[in-house]
Design a protein around this motif. Structure first.
Motif, short mmCIF file in Angstrom:
data_model
loop_
_atom_site.label_atom_id
_atom_site.label_comp_id
_atom_site.label_asym_id
_atom_site.label_seq_id
_atom_site.Cartn_x
_atom_site.Cartn_y
_atom_site.Cartn_z
N THR A 114 86.75 58.42 20.44
CA THR A 114 87.04 57.41 21.46
C THR A 114 86.82 56.01 20.89
N TYR A 139 94.56 49.74 23.71
CA TYR A 139 94.75 51.11 24.21
C TYR A 139 94.47 52.09 23.08
N TYR A 140 93.60 53.05 23.34
CA TYR A 140 93.28 54.07 22.34
C TYR A 140 92.97 55.37 23.08
N PRO A 141 93.93 56.28 23.18
CA PRO A 141 93.69 57.53 23.91
C PRO A 141 92.67 58.40 23.20
N ASP A 142 91.82 59.06 23.99
CA ASP A 142 90.82 59.96 23.40
C ASP A 142 91.51 61.07 22.63
N ARG A 143 90.91 61.46 21.52
CA ARG A 143 91.45 62.56 20.70
C ARG A 143 90.39 63.66 20.61
#
Length: 241
Positions: A114, A139-143
């Motif tokens: 995150t 914006y950084y989507p959870d991986r």
């Protein structure tokens, strides 16, 4: 039994084992006969067996006791003991199961990557060497990444340097403060450790601003958070069986 040019009967078919005369069609006699080697049972036309090297002029070797549970090998055929085959198969299956249990004892781990604003604020306050050019992503989507041990490399991919991390943090938007080979996880069943590999900005745990010692394995617990780079947090989670 071959006969030499002097009329002697000879066990050997190339040279007479009585007088030493050569036995063969060049003397007008029949070609050497094929016999079975008394030592190994393989077909042989000369004095010395091509399979085991036994000298046919010597007495046959004493018979060796046969283990009833062993597999007997013959040059032309293999005779298997059914009981031994079953035992060997069961032993192989047991060994395979033990090896699988050792590699995967039923514990699975995953990492959630995150963008962590709290870690970013701490790193900005410290004014690390790369933090002046690191911006927090819009914006950084959870991986969510399954951890396949025993070792998991954390870093950024570099084809030219041959670096291919298991947790690749070069995916855009990339954290510029993460080193190529930043840290490594070691997984041993229910135990996980993290080791900083000497990264530029260090590796911290659980909201601490103090980096862990480099090149030293630090034990992790379920839910521990690993902070790397300028804003990246990796949460290590144990998946229930």
């Amino acid at each position: 039994m071959a006969v030499c040019s002097e009329g002697h009967e000879s066990t050997a078919t190339d040279y007479c084992d009585v007088c030493g005369a050569q036995i063969g069609p060049q003397h007008g006699f029949a070609a050497p006969q094929t016999t079975l080697c008394p030592a190994c049972g393989a077909p042989s036309e000369g004095r010395f067996c091509e399979n085991c090297g036994h000298d046919s002029a010597l007495p046959p070797p004493p018979a060796q006791p046969v283990d009833p549970g062993a597999t007997v090998h013959h040059p032309d055929a293999t005779v298997h003991n059914p009981d031994a085959t079953v035992l060997n198969r069961e032993a192989g299956e047991a060994n395979s199961a033990a090896a699988a249990a050792e590699q995967d004892p039923g514990t699975e781990w995953v990492a959630t990557v995150t963008a962590d604003a709290g870690h970013y604020a701490r790193m900005r306050a410290q004014k690390g060497p790369d933090l002046g050019r690191v911006d927090f992503p819009d914006y950084y989507p959870d991986r969510r990444i399954p951890l396949v041990g025993p070792t998991v490399l954390i870093g950024k991919r570099s084809v030219s340097q041959g670096v291919h991390p298991d947790i690749d943090l070069s995916v855009a938007p990339a954290d510029l403060a993460v080193s190529r080979s930043h840290a490594i996880l070691h997984i041993d069943g229910g135990e996980v450790t993290v080791t900083d590999l000497g990264s530029t900005n260090g590796t911290c745990l659980n909201d601490s601003a103090e980096p862990i010692p480099a090149k030293t394995a630090v034990p992790l617990r379920d839910g521990d958070r690993i902070h790397v780079g300028g804003w990246t947090t990796i949460t290590v989670l144990r998946v229930p069986d």
